[in-house]
Structure formats: structure tokens, C-alpha cells
Design a protein around this motif. Structure first.
Motif, PDB file in Angstrom:
ATOM      1  N   VAL A   1       0.844  -1.199   0.000  1.00  0.00           N
ATOM      2  CA  VAL A   1       0.000   0.000   0.000  1.00  0.00           C
ATOM      3  C   VAL A   1       0.881   1.251   0.000  1.00  0.00           C
ATOM      4  N   GLU A   2       1.897   1.246   0.867  1.00  0.00           N
ATOM      5  CA  GLU A   2       2.802   2.399   0.938  1.00  0.00           C
ATOM      6  C   GLU A   2       3.585   2.542  -0.366  1.00  0.00           C
ATOM      7  N   TYR A   3       4.062   1.422  -0.893  1.00  0.00           N
ATOM      8  CA  TYR A   3       4.885   1.459  -2.099  1.00  0.00           C
ATOM      9  C   TYR A   3       4.081   1.900  -3.318  1.00  0.00           C
ATOM     10  N   THR A   4       2.860   1.367  -3.473  1.00  0.00           N
ATOM     11  CA  THR A   4       2.062   1.781  -4.629  1.00  0.00           C
ATOM     12  C   THR A   4       1.696   3.270  -4.532  1.00  0.00           C
ATOM     13  N   GLY A   5       1.570   3.775  -3.313  1.00  0.00           N
ATOM     14  CA  GLY A   5       1.345   5.219  -3.147  1.00  0.00           C
ATOM     15  C   GLY A   5       2.532   6.019  -3.690  1.00  0.00           C
TER      16      GLY A   5
ATOM     17  N   ILE B   1       4.844   8.046 -10.991  1.00  0.00           N
ATOM     18  CA  ILE B   1       4.233   8.033 -12.326  1.00  0.00           C
ATOM     19  C   ILE B   1       3.748   9.437 -12.684  1.00  0.00           C
ATOM     20  N   ASN B   2       3.096  10.104 -11.729  1.00  0.00           N
ATOM     21  CA  ASN B   2       2.631  11.474 -11.979  1.00  0.00           C
ATOM     22  C   ASN B   2       3.807  12.405 -12.278  1.00  0.00           C
ATOM     23  N   GLU B   3       4.914  12.239 -11.556  1.00  0.00           N
ATOM     24  CA  GLU B   3       6.097  13.069 -11.786  1.00  0.00           C
ATOM     25  C   GLU B   3       6.674  12.802 -13.183  1.00  0.00           C
TER      26      GLU B   3
ATOM     27  N   ILE C   1      -1.313   2.948 -17.321  1.00  0.00           N
ATOM     28  CA  ILE C   1      -0.625   2.341 -16.171  1.00  0.00           C
ATOM     29  C   ILE C   1      -1.079   2.977 -14.857  1.00  0.00           C
ATOM     30  N   LEU C   2      -1.140   4.306 -14.796  1.00  0.00           N
ATOM     31  CA  LEU C   2      -1.531   4.986 -13.557  1.00  0.00           C
ATOM     32  C   LEU C   2      -2.895   4.511 -13.024  1.00  0.00           C
ATOM     33  N   PRO C   3      -3.944   4.425 -13.868  1.00  0.00           N
ATOM     34  CA  PRO C   3      -5.232   3.954 -13.328  1.00  0.00           C
ATOM     35  C   PRO C   3      -5.160   2.542 -12.741  1.00  0.00           C
ATOM     36  N   LYS C   4      -4.344   1.672 -13.341  1.00  0.00           N
ATOM     37  CA  LYS C   4      -4.205   0.305 -12.799  1.00  0.00           C
ATOM     38  C   LYS C   4      -3.530   0.330 -11.435  1.00  0.00           C
ATOM     39  N   VAL C   5      -2.472   1.111 -11.309  1.00  0.00           N
ATOM     40  CA  VAL C   5      -1.756   1.166 -10.030  1.00  0.00           C
ATOM     41  C   VAL C   5      -2.648   1.798  -8.948  1.00  0.00           C
ATOM     42  N   GLU C   6      -3.427   2.806  -9.328  1.00  0.00           N
ATOM     43  CA  GLU C   6      -4.374   3.412  -8.378  1.00  0.00           C
ATOM     44  C   GLU C   6      -5.426   2.383  -7.935  1.00  0.00           C
TER      45      GLU C   6
END
Length: 118
Positions: free
Chosen positions: A15-19, A25-27, A101-106
Motif C-alpha cells: 500500500v505504501e509502495y504503490t502510493g 508516475i505522476n512526476e 498504467i496509472l489507473p491500474k496502479v491506483e
């Protein structure tokens, strides 16, 4: 520590890592949008390494997850990323990161949060 407790601890770490992965990813997306391809590519390498570890850890904890994460969902976006990297298409790299990718990780982060009760 029993196996279940170890898996719950790993899920907490996930949870911490995916955050942090979401922030990275945003950066990277911002870097590509601002024309800083070098910085974006440095982040892409870290993101791919992070995704590899995340997928392995998710697979190890599948039986402890309240709503199991299907890591195979990210195969098509990763294939699109490989094609964009092969073509050195920075716009497409940024788009694949942002819209695939971002939506999947979220989603993974939300599902893992359910398991730890947050």
C-alpha cells in the motif's frame, strides 16, 4: 510471525509502495509534458523496476487479499510502453503512463487498502 501475518505486513508495504509509485508516475508524466524527457526516462526505469517488484509481491499475497488484484491487467499497457520505448515516442510514453498504467496502479492501491482496512 506466522505466514498470514507476514503477508499482511507485505500488503501494508505494498500500500505504501504503490502510493509512492503513483507519485512517481505522476512526476514522470509531468516531466514528459514539460519536455524534460531525460528526467522522465530516468523515472520510467524506476517505475518499471517498481512495477516488477509490486507485481511479484501482489502475486505472493493473493490469498490474503480481500479483493484480489489481477496483475495480468497491466500486460497490455506494458506492451504499449515497450512499443513506445522502442520508437522513442515520448508523447506516447507519457500517455501510456497517464491513461493506462496509472489507473491500474491506483486501482491496485485501493484494493490493497481494503485488505488492511483503510
Amino acid at each position: 510471525m506466522d505466514q498470514r501475518a507476514e503477508k499482511m505486513e507485505l500488503i501494508q508495504t505494498l500500500v505504501e509502495y504503490t502510493g509512492r509509485l503513483i507519485k512517481g508516475i505522476n512526476e514522470a508524466v509531468d516531466s514528459f509534458h514539460e519536455g524534460m524527457e531525460g528526467k522522465g526516462m530516468d523515472l520510467v526505469v524506476q517505475i518499471i523496476d517498481g512495477l516488477k517488484w509490486t507485481m511479484e509481491a501482489i502475486t505472493l499475497t493473493l490469498d490474503a487479499q480481500v479483493e484480489p488484484v489481477d496483475v495480468s491487467e497491466i500486460i497490455d499497457p506494458l506492451n504499449a510502453m515497450i512499443e513506445a520505448l522502442e520508437n522513442i515516442d515520448y508523447v506516447l510514453i507519457g500517455d501510456v503512463l497517464e491513461y493506462e498504467i496509472l489507473p491500474k496502479v491506483e486501482e491496485w492501491n485501493q484494493k490493497l487498502n481494503l485488505t488492511i482496512g483503510e
